[in-house]
Enzyme design. Structure first.
Site, short mmCIF file in Angstrom:
data_model
loop_
_atom_site.label_atom_id
_atom_site.label_comp_id
_atom_site.label_asym_id
_atom_site.label_seq_id
_atom_site.Cartn_x
_atom_site.Cartn_y
_atom_site.Cartn_z
N PRO A 38 0.84 -1.20 0.00
CA PRO A 38 0.00 0.00 0.00
C PRO A 38 0.88 1.25 0.00
CG PRO A 38 -0.16 -1.16 2.09
CD PRO A 38 0.84 -1.90 1.28
N ASP A 46 5.65 2.43 2.52
CA ASP A 46 4.72 1.32 2.74
C ASP A 46 3.87 1.69 3.96
OD1 ASP A 46 3.50 -1.07 3.51
OD2 ASP A 46 5.19 -2.29 2.83
N HIS A 47 2.59 1.91 3.71
CA HIS A 47 1.72 2.42 4.78
C HIS A 47 1.47 1.38 5.88
CE1 HIS A 47 -0.65 5.32 6.70
NE2 HIS A 47 -1.30 5.82 5.66
N ARG A 48 1.87 0.13 5.63
CA ARG A 48 1.72 -0.87 6.70
C ARG A 48 2.73 -0.63 7.82
NH1 ARG A 48 2.41 -6.09 3.05
NH2 ARG A 48 4.00 -4.69 2.27
#
Ligand code: CAO
Length: 301
Positions: free
Chosen positions: A94, A271-273
Protein backbone atom coordinates in the site's frame (compact mmCIF):
# COMPACT_ATOMS: atom_id res chain seq x y z
CA UNK A 1 15.23 -3.71 -10.72
CA UNK A 2 16.41 -7.26 -11.21
CA UNK A 3 15.88 -8.92 -7.85
CA UNK A 4 15.58 -12.69 -7.48
CA UNK A 5 13.45 -13.59 -4.51
CA UNK A 6 13.88 -16.49 -2.12
CA UNK A 7 10.95 -18.88 -2.37
CA UNK A 8 9.68 -20.60 0.75
CA UNK A 9 7.39 -23.55 0.06
CA UNK A 10 7.20 -27.33 0.17
CA UNK A 11 8.24 -29.75 -2.62
CA UNK A 12 4.58 -30.76 -2.95
CA UNK A 13 3.50 -27.17 -3.65
CA UNK A 14 6.43 -26.72 -6.07
CA UNK A 15 5.24 -29.79 -7.99
CA UNK A 16 1.65 -28.54 -7.95
CA UNK A 17 2.72 -25.12 -9.32
CA UNK A 18 4.90 -26.77 -11.97
CA UNK A 19 2.00 -28.90 -13.16
CA UNK A 20 -0.16 -25.81 -13.53
CA UNK A 21 2.64 -23.88 -15.23
CA UNK A 22 2.66 -21.24 -12.47
CA UNK A 23 5.92 -19.41 -11.75
CA UNK A 24 6.42 -19.35 -7.96
CA UNK A 25 8.43 -16.12 -8.30
CA UNK A 26 5.23 -14.31 -9.19
CA UNK A 27 3.20 -15.67 -6.29
CA UNK A 28 2.85 -13.87 -2.98
CA UNK A 29 2.80 -16.38 -0.12
CA UNK A 30 0.18 -15.86 2.55
CA UNK A 31 2.04 -17.61 5.34
CA UNK A 32 4.94 -16.58 7.60
CA UNK A 33 8.00 -15.29 5.71
CA UNK A 34 5.88 -15.33 2.57
CA UNK A 35 5.66 -19.14 2.51
CA UNK A 36 3.54 -20.21 -0.45
CA UNK A 37 0.70 -22.69 0.11
CA UNK A 38 -1.26 -24.78 -2.39
CA UNK A 39 -4.17 -22.38 -1.87
CA UNK A 40 -1.93 -19.41 -2.88
CA UNK A 41 -1.04 -21.21 -6.10
CA UNK A 42 -4.72 -21.90 -6.85
CA UNK A 43 -5.67 -18.25 -6.21
CA UNK A 44 -2.80 -17.05 -8.41
CA UNK A 45 -3.75 -19.33 -11.29
CA UNK A 46 -7.40 -18.26 -11.01
CA UNK A 47 -6.50 -14.58 -11.09
CA UNK A 48 -4.22 -15.15 -14.10
CA UNK A 49 -7.00 -16.95 -15.93
CA UNK A 50 -9.47 -14.17 -15.15
CA UNK A 51 -6.99 -11.55 -16.37
CA UNK A 52 -6.30 -13.50 -19.52
CA UNK A 53 -9.99 -13.80 -20.30
CA UNK A 54 -10.37 -10.04 -19.79
CA UNK A 55 -7.30 -9.15 -21.88
CA UNK A 56 -8.22 -11.56 -24.66
CA UNK A 57 -11.76 -10.30 -24.85
CA UNK A 58 -10.41 -6.73 -25.14
CA UNK A 59 -8.01 -7.88 -27.81
CA UNK A 60 -10.58 -9.68 -29.87
CA UNK A 61 -12.61 -6.50 -30.46
CA UNK A 62 -9.88 -4.25 -31.89
CA UNK A 63 -6.24 -4.70 -32.70
CA UNK A 64 -3.57 -1.96 -32.78
CA UNK A 65 -3.03 -2.68 -36.46
CA UNK A 66 -6.70 -1.84 -37.17
CA UNK A 67 -5.70 1.80 -36.77
CA UNK A 68 -2.48 1.98 -38.79
CA UNK A 69 0.94 0.45 -39.24
CA UNK A 70 2.48 -1.19 -36.18
CA UNK A 71 5.66 -3.07 -35.37
CA UNK A 72 6.28 -5.72 -32.72
CA UNK A 73 9.41 -5.35 -30.56
CA UNK A 74 10.71 -7.09 -27.45
CA UNK A 75 11.55 -5.19 -24.29
CA UNK A 76 15.07 -5.76 -22.91
CA UNK A 77 15.97 -8.75 -20.74
CA UNK A 78 16.53 -6.48 -17.73
CA UNK A 79 13.04 -4.99 -18.16
CA UNK A 80 11.53 -8.47 -18.46
CA UNK A 81 13.30 -9.58 -15.29
CA UNK A 82 12.16 -6.47 -13.45
CA UNK A 83 8.51 -6.74 -14.53
CA UNK A 84 7.29 -9.36 -12.00
CA UNK A 85 9.13 -7.57 -9.21
CA UNK A 86 7.51 -4.24 -10.12
CA UNK A 87 4.07 -5.83 -10.44
CA UNK A 88 4.46 -7.46 -7.06
CA UNK A 89 5.59 -4.25 -5.36
CA UNK A 90 2.87 -2.16 -6.98
CA UNK A 91 0.11 -4.68 -6.24
CA UNK A 92 1.05 -5.80 -2.76
CA UNK A 93 2.46 -2.70 -1.05
CA UNK A 94 0.00 0.00 0.00
CA UNK A 95 1.98 2.94 -1.38
CA UNK A 96 1.59 6.56 -0.35
CA UNK A 97 3.80 9.29 -1.82
CA UNK A 98 4.65 12.39 0.18
CA UNK A 99 5.98 15.37 -1.79
CA UNK A 100 8.17 18.11 -0.41
CA UNK A 101 10.23 21.07 -1.62
CA UNK A 102 13.62 21.50 0.02
CA UNK A 103 15.63 24.72 0.04
CA UNK A 104 19.15 23.63 -0.94
CA UNK A 105 20.57 27.10 -1.64
CA UNK A 106 23.40 26.83 0.93
CA UNK A 107 24.22 23.29 -0.11
CA UNK A 108 24.41 24.34 -3.77
CA UNK A 109 26.65 27.30 -2.90
CA UNK A 110 28.90 24.95 -0.98
CA UNK A 111 28.88 22.31 -3.73
CA UNK A 112 29.76 24.87 -6.39
CA UNK A 113 32.59 26.25 -4.27
CA UNK A 114 34.42 22.92 -4.00
CA UNK A 115 37.89 23.05 -5.50
CA UNK A 116 40.86 20.72 -5.40
CA UNK A 117 43.29 21.77 -2.66
CA UNK A 118 46.36 21.17 -4.85
CA UNK A 119 45.30 22.00 -8.41
CA UNK A 120 42.64 24.61 -7.62
CA UNK A 121 40.36 22.92 -10.15
CA UNK A 122 36.62 22.72 -9.54
CA UNK A 123 35.47 19.43 -8.03
CA UNK A 124 32.32 18.08 -9.63
CA UNK A 125 30.12 16.25 -7.18
CA UNK A 126 26.41 15.93 -7.97
CA UNK A 127 23.72 16.74 -5.36
CA UNK A 128 22.84 13.05 -5.18
CA UNK A 129 25.88 12.20 -3.07
CA UNK A 130 24.92 14.81 -0.46
CA UNK A 131 21.37 13.47 -0.51
CA UNK A 132 22.70 9.96 0.20
CA UNK A 133 24.55 11.25 3.25
CA UNK A 134 21.54 13.23 4.48
CA UNK A 135 19.33 10.19 4.00
CA UNK A 136 21.50 8.11 6.30
CA UNK A 137 21.08 10.72 9.06
CA UNK A 138 17.30 10.40 8.59
CA UNK A 139 17.42 6.58 8.60
CA UNK A 140 19.27 6.68 11.92
CA UNK A 141 16.58 8.89 13.39
CA UNK A 142 13.68 6.97 11.81
CA UNK A 143 14.81 3.31 11.84
CA UNK A 144 11.51 1.94 10.50
CA UNK A 145 12.44 3.40 7.12
CA UNK A 146 15.45 1.06 7.23
CA UNK A 147 13.38 -2.08 7.76
CA UNK A 148 11.67 -4.90 5.88
CA UNK A 149 8.50 -6.77 6.72
CA UNK A 150 9.29 -10.20 8.15
CA UNK A 151 5.74 -11.33 8.83
CA UNK A 152 2.88 -8.88 8.54
CA UNK A 153 0.41 -11.19 10.29
CA UNK A 154 2.40 -11.23 13.50
CA UNK A 155 3.50 -7.62 12.91
CA UNK A 156 7.19 -8.50 12.73
CA UNK A 157 9.69 -6.33 10.88
CA UNK A 158 13.44 -6.65 10.63
CA UNK A 159 15.34 -3.44 11.42
CA UNK A 160 18.65 -3.16 9.61
CA UNK A 161 21.68 -1.79 11.41
CA UNK A 162 23.55 -1.10 8.19
CA UNK A 163 23.11 1.76 5.74
CA UNK A 164 23.27 0.43 2.19
CA UNK A 165 21.59 2.90 -0.17
CA UNK A 166 20.17 1.61 -3.46
CA UNK A 167 20.60 3.95 -6.42
CA UNK A 168 18.36 3.58 -9.47
CA UNK A 169 20.67 3.67 -12.47
CA UNK A 170 19.31 4.33 -15.94
CA UNK A 171 21.04 2.12 -18.53
CA UNK A 172 20.25 1.31 -22.13
CA UNK A 173 19.39 -2.21 -20.95
CA UNK A 174 16.85 -0.94 -18.42
CA UNK A 175 16.79 0.25 -14.84
CA UNK A 176 19.17 -1.35 -12.30
CA UNK A 177 19.39 -0.70 -8.57
CA UNK A 178 22.87 -1.46 -7.17
CA UNK A 179 23.58 -0.75 -3.52
CA UNK A 180 26.20 1.65 -2.24
CA UNK A 181 27.31 -0.05 0.97
CA UNK A 182 27.96 1.55 4.36
CA UNK A 183 27.23 5.09 3.22
CA UNK A 184 27.51 6.18 6.87
CA UNK A 185 31.23 5.31 6.93
CA UNK A 186 32.26 6.96 3.64
CA UNK A 187 33.09 10.54 2.82
CA UNK A 188 31.55 12.58 0.02
CA UNK A 189 34.45 12.22 -2.40
CA UNK A 190 34.71 8.44 -2.06
CA UNK A 191 30.92 8.08 -2.41
CA UNK A 192 30.99 10.17 -5.60
CA UNK A 193 33.72 7.93 -7.01
CA UNK A 194 31.88 4.76 -5.99
CA UNK A 195 28.60 5.99 -7.49
CA UNK A 196 30.30 6.71 -10.77
CA UNK A 197 32.12 3.32 -10.80
CA UNK A 198 29.00 1.35 -9.90
CA UNK A 199 26.86 3.14 -12.53
CA UNK A 200 29.50 2.41 -15.13
CA UNK A 201 29.56 -1.28 -14.15
CA UNK A 202 25.76 -1.45 -14.51
CA UNK A 203 25.87 0.21 -17.92
CA UNK A 204 28.53 -2.27 -19.07
CA UNK A 205 26.64 -5.20 -17.48
CA UNK A 206 29.71 -5.91 -15.35
CA UNK A 207 27.98 -5.71 -11.99
CA UNK A 208 27.71 -8.69 -9.65
CA UNK A 209 24.12 -9.88 -9.08
CA UNK A 210 24.65 -9.73 -5.32
CA UNK A 211 25.00 -5.95 -5.53
CA UNK A 212 21.27 -5.70 -6.26
CA UNK A 213 20.40 -7.18 -2.85
CA UNK A 214 20.48 -6.15 0.78
CA UNK A 215 19.46 -2.50 0.63
CA UNK A 216 18.22 -0.13 3.31
CA UNK A 217 16.36 2.33 1.11
CA UNK A 218 16.53 3.38 -2.54
CA UNK A 219 16.99 6.77 -4.16
CA UNK A 220 15.60 7.27 -7.62
CA UNK A 221 17.04 10.51 -8.96
CA UNK A 222 15.76 12.11 -12.13
CA UNK A 223 17.57 15.31 -11.18
CA UNK A 224 20.01 15.05 -14.06
CA UNK A 225 17.14 14.74 -16.53
CA UNK A 226 14.23 16.89 -15.38
CA UNK A 227 10.72 16.99 -13.98
CA UNK A 228 9.27 17.94 -10.65
CA UNK A 229 7.74 15.26 -8.43
CA UNK A 230 6.82 11.69 -9.40
CA UNK A 231 5.58 8.55 -7.63
CA UNK A 232 8.47 6.08 -7.26
CA UNK A 233 7.59 2.39 -6.75
CA UNK A 234 9.03 0.89 -3.56
CA UNK A 235 11.84 -1.57 -4.23
CA UNK A 236 10.54 -4.46 -2.11
CA UNK A 237 11.58 -5.85 0.39
CA UNK A 238 12.48 -2.26 1.30
CA UNK A 239 9.65 -0.15 2.71
CA UNK A 240 10.42 3.28 1.28
CA UNK A 241 12.00 5.00 -1.66
CA UNK A 242 13.07 8.60 -2.21
CA UNK A 243 12.36 10.17 -5.59
CA UNK A 244 14.50 13.22 -6.40
CA UNK A 245 13.59 15.67 -9.17
CA UNK A 246 15.50 18.56 -10.70
CA UNK A 247 16.23 21.56 -8.51
CA UNK A 248 15.19 25.01 -9.76
CA UNK A 249 15.72 28.60 -8.72
CA UNK A 250 12.42 29.96 -7.39
CA UNK A 251 11.18 33.20 -5.89
CA UNK A 252 10.01 32.33 -2.39
CA UNK A 253 9.18 34.16 0.81
CA UNK A 254 12.31 33.67 2.92
CA UNK A 255 13.36 35.51 6.09
CA UNK A 256 10.59 38.10 5.70
CA UNK A 257 11.13 38.95 2.03
CA UNK A 258 10.78 37.51 -1.44
CA UNK A 259 14.07 36.20 -2.65
CA UNK A 260 15.52 33.67 -5.12
CA UNK A 261 16.39 30.30 -3.61
CA UNK A 262 17.29 26.90 -5.07
CA UNK A 263 14.48 24.44 -4.44
CA UNK A 264 14.73 20.66 -4.72
CA UNK A 265 11.48 18.69 -5.22
CA UNK A 266 11.44 15.30 -3.52
CA UNK A 267 8.84 12.50 -3.46
CA UNK A 268 8.95 9.91 -0.70
CA UNK A 269 6.92 6.72 -1.32
CA UNK A 270 6.41 4.57 1.75
CA UNK A 271 4.72 1.32 2.74
CA UNK A 272 1.72 2.42 4.78
CA UNK A 273 1.72 -0.87 6.70
CA UNK A 274 4.97 0.09 8.40
CA UNK A 275 5.13 3.87 8.12
CA UNK A 276 2.31 6.32 8.66
CA UNK A 277 1.83 9.74 7.10
CA UNK A 278 2.97 11.72 10.14
CA UNK A 279 6.26 9.79 10.28
CA UNK A 280 6.80 10.35 6.57
CA UNK A 281 6.22 14.10 7.00
CA UNK A 282 8.68 14.17 9.92
CA UNK A 283 11.20 12.17 7.89
CA UNK A 284 10.96 14.77 5.10
CA UNK A 285 11.34 17.61 7.62
CA UNK A 286 14.51 15.94 8.87
CA UNK A 287 15.78 15.55 5.33
CA UNK A 288 15.02 19.24 4.68
CA UNK A 289 17.02 20.21 7.74
CA UNK A 290 19.94 18.05 6.76
CA UNK A 291 20.05 19.39 3.23
CA UNK A 292 19.37 22.93 4.38
CA UNK A 293 21.49 25.58 6.10
CA UNK A 294 24.88 24.41 7.33
CA UNK A 295 24.38 20.80 6.30
CA UNK A 296 27.36 20.70 3.95
CA UNK A 297 29.74 22.01 6.60
CA UNK A 298 28.91 19.12 8.90
CA UNK A 299 30.17 16.59 6.39
CA UNK A 300 33.54 15.12 5.71
CA UNK A 301 34.35 15.87 2.09
N1 CAO B 1 18.87 19.01 -9.58
C1 CAO B 1 19.59 19.72 -10.47
N2 CAO B 1 20.64 19.21 -11.14
C2 CAO B 1 20.98 17.94 -10.87
C3 CAO B 1 20.27 17.14 -9.94
C4 CAO B 1 19.18 17.74 -9.27
N3 CAO B 1 18.46 17.08 -8.38
N4 CAO B 1 20.84 15.94 -9.92
C5 CAO B 1 21.84 15.94 -10.79
N5 CAO B 1 21.93 17.15 -11.36
C6 CAO B 1 22.90 17.58 -12.37
C7 CAO B 1 24.29 17.13 -11.96
O1 CAO B 1 24.90 18.04 -11.07
C8 CAO B 1 24.96 17.05 -13.30
O2 CAO B 1 25.29 18.38 -13.69
P1 CAO B 1 26.60 18.72 -14.58
O3 CAO B 1 26.35 18.05 -15.89
O4 CAO B 1 26.60 20.19 -14.63
O5 CAO B 1 27.75 18.14 -13.85
C9 CAO B 1 23.86 16.56 -14.22
O6 CAO B 1 22.64 16.88 -13.56
C10 CAO B 1 23.89 15.08 -14.54
O7 CAO B 1 23.94 14.33 -13.35
P2 CAO B 1 23.89 12.71 -13.42
O8 CAO B 1 22.51 12.27 -13.62
O9 CAO B 1 24.89 12.28 -14.41
O10 CAO B 1 24.49 12.29 -12.02
P3 CAO B 1 23.74 11.95 -10.65
O11 CAO B 1 24.80 11.70 -9.66
O12 CAO B 1 22.73 12.97 -10.30
O13 CAO B 1 22.97 10.60 -10.96
C11 CAO B 1 22.59 8.35 -11.65
C12 CAO B 1 23.62 9.38 -11.16
C13 CAO B 1 23.28 7.05 -11.81
C14 CAO B 1 21.46 8.23 -10.64
C15 CAO B 1 22.00 8.89 -12.98
O14 CAO B 1 22.99 8.91 -13.97
C16 CAO B 1 20.80 8.09 -13.47
O15 CAO B 1 20.92 7.00 -13.99
N6 CAO B 1 19.60 8.68 -13.27
C17 CAO B 1 18.34 8.10 -13.72
C18 CAO B 1 17.69 7.29 -12.61
C19 CAO B 1 16.31 6.86 -13.04
O16 CAO B 1 16.08 6.53 -14.18
N7 CAO B 1 15.36 6.89 -12.10
C20 CAO B 1 14.01 6.59 -12.39
C21 CAO B 1 13.67 5.28 -11.83
S1 CAO B 1 11.96 4.93 -11.89
O17 CAO B 1 11.78 4.46 -13.40
Amino acid sequence: MSQIKKIFTTPKVRKFARELGANLENIVGSERKGRITQEDVKKFVNSQLNNEIKINSEKSEFDHSDFGEVEFKEISRVKKLAAPHLIKSWNTIPHVTHHEEIDITELENFRNSLTDRYTGEKIKITPLVFIMKALVICLKKFPFFNSSIEDINSGKVVKKKYFHIGIAVDTKHGLMVPKIRDVNNKNIKSLAKELSDVSEKCRKLKIDKKEFYGGSMTISSLGGIGGCFFTPIINSPEVSILGVSRSKKKQIFYKDKFTTRTILPISLSYDHRVIDGAEAARFCNELSENLGDNFAYKLSI
